[in-house]
Design a protein around this motif. Structure first.
Motif, PDB file in Angstrom:
ATOM      1  N   LEU A  68       0.838  -1.195   0.000  1.00 40.69           N
ATOM      2  CA  LEU A  68       0.000   0.000   0.000  1.00 40.69           C
ATOM      3  C   LEU A  68       0.873   1.246   0.000  1.00 40.69           C
ATOM      4  O   LEU A  68       1.798   1.383   0.796  1.00 40.69           O
ATOM      5  N   THR A  69       0.569   2.167  -0.896  1.00 39.97           N
ATOM      6  CA  THR A  69       1.268   3.440  -1.001  1.00 39.97           C
ATOM      7  C   THR A  69       0.238   4.564  -0.878  1.00 39.97           C
ATOM      8  O   THR A  69      -0.967   4.322  -1.008  1.00 39.97           O
ATOM      9  N   PRO A  70       0.687   5.796  -0.653  1.00 39.65           N
ATOM     10  CA  PRO A  70      -0.280   6.897  -0.618  1.00 39.65           C
ATOM     11  C   PRO A  70      -1.108   6.998  -1.904  1.00 39.65           C
ATOM     12  O   PRO A  70      -2.299   7.307  -1.848  1.00 39.65           O
ATOM     13  N   GLN A  71      -0.496   6.722  -3.049  1.00 40.56           N
ATOM     14  CA  GLN A  71      -1.245   6.759  -4.306  1.00 40.56           C
ATOM     15  C   GLN A  71      -2.308   5.664  -4.340  1.00 40.56           C
ATOM     16  O   GLN A  71      -3.456   5.900  -4.748  1.00 40.56           O
ATOM     17  N   LEU A  72      -1.950   4.468  -3.901  1.00 39.52           N
ATOM     18  CA  LEU A  72      -2.919   3.377  -3.896  1.00 39.52           C
ATOM     19  C   LEU A  72      -4.000   3.600  -2.828  1.00 39.52           C
ATOM     20  O   LEU A  72      -5.135   3.141  -2.995  1.00 39.52           O
ATOM     21  N   LEU A  73      -3.654   4.311  -1.760  1.00 40.99           N
ATOM     22  CA  LEU A  73      -4.668   4.659  -0.773  1.00 40.99           C
ATOM     23  C   LEU A  73      -5.738   5.536  -1.418  1.00 40.99           C
ATOM     24  O   LEU A  73      -6.938   5.345  -1.169  1.00 40.99           O
ATOM     25  N   ALA A  74      -5.310   6.476  -2.242  1.00 39.80           N
ATOM     26  CA  ALA A  74      -6.272   7.332  -2.942  1.00 39.80           C
ATOM     27  C   ALA A  74      -7.189   6.503  -3.831  1.00 39.80           C
ATOM     28  O   ALA A  74      -8.392   6.784  -3.937  1.00 39.80           O
TER      29      ALA A  74
END
Length: 261
Positions: A79-85
């Motif tokens: 999980l990355t901040p982009q994938l969190l979005a």
């Protein structure tokens, strides 16, 4: 029992601590005038539980989606901040979802603030893009949170569990944020918080329990409950020289304005 109708703007009734007593706790809250609650999101794996909990409480209850700073380190490395979005995008339009959060910054946990910021920014950017309010957690990171918020001037929301000074409150209010006032205000020795609540503009705050956390005065050491929201309301009304009816009317208006409910 209070005859006024109240909304608990921050209540973790979905947590395991309530599994065996959830229905009884909510029934007791309703008997004391709590007509609805908002169940905050803490991490993606919990969002559907928050949704189900809000639905089980009935009409007038809602939920949100977000990644709390305490849960960042517990996420899978994929999980990355982009994938969190992307995950937020898949859930934000679900029935009853009215906000992004609980998200924010915490200066008292092992994860450095610099590593928390990208996760917060991902959520603020999403909220700004979708015109959704945010539910903010802030602990020992006031100045850092303000710096981040300055980069997202269109974001509105509520700073949960506020217990700071009037000067600190005004910093958030100027940025279009409301303040979540909880059990701290019931403690006679919490002079700073009580003085702040006395002076706050009527349109600038909401009431919350943060159950099962933030116990009210006289109930230290026990799990907090949504039924105790009335004790918080009584303390606030007394401090501000208002009737409970006046306070309840304003709290409903503030909640409706912020969350669109």
């Amino acid at each position: 029992m209070l005859k006024e109708s109240w909304f608990d703007s921050h209540c973790h009734l979905d947590m395991p601590a309530f599994d065996a007593v959830r229905a009884a706790r909510w029934s007791a809250a309703q008997a004391r005038g709590v007509a609805g609650a908002l169940i905050p999101g803490l991490e993606p794996a919990q969002w559907l539980r928050a949704q189900a909990c809000a639905a089980s409480l009935g009409t007038g209850s809602y939920w949100s989606i977000g990644l709390h700073p305490w849960w960042i380190a517990k996420q899978p490395t994929t999980l990355t901040p982009q994938l969190l979005a992307e995950a937020l995008s898949a859930h934000y339009s679900s029935a009853g979802c009215v906000a992004i959060g609980e998200c924010g910054l915490d200066g008292a946990i092992e994860l450095p603030l610099a590593q928390q910021v990208p996760w917060l920014e991902s959520q603020l950017a999403f909220a700004q893009d979708k015109a959704l309010p945010v539910i903010l957690h802030q602990h020992r990171a006031h100045n850092q949170l303000l710096e981040v918020l300055n980069r997202y001037p269109g974001v509105i929301g509520v700073v949960h569990g506020f217990s700071g000074s009037l000067a600190m409150a005004e910093e958030y209010i100027r940025r279009g944020l409301l303040l979540g006032i909880g059990g701290v205000v019931t403690y006679p020795r919490a002079s700073k918080t009580r003085a702040t609540v006395q002076a706050l503009p009527a349109e600038s705050f909401l009431l919350e329990t943060d159950a099962p956390s933030m116990p009210v005065y006289g109930r230290q050491g026990a799990d907090n409950r949504p039924e105790y929201l009335g004790e918080i309301a009584q303390a606030v009304a007394q401090l501000r020289g208002e009737s409970l009816a006046q306070l309840a009317t304003r709290m409903r208006a503030n909640g409706q304005r912020l969350f669109g409910i």
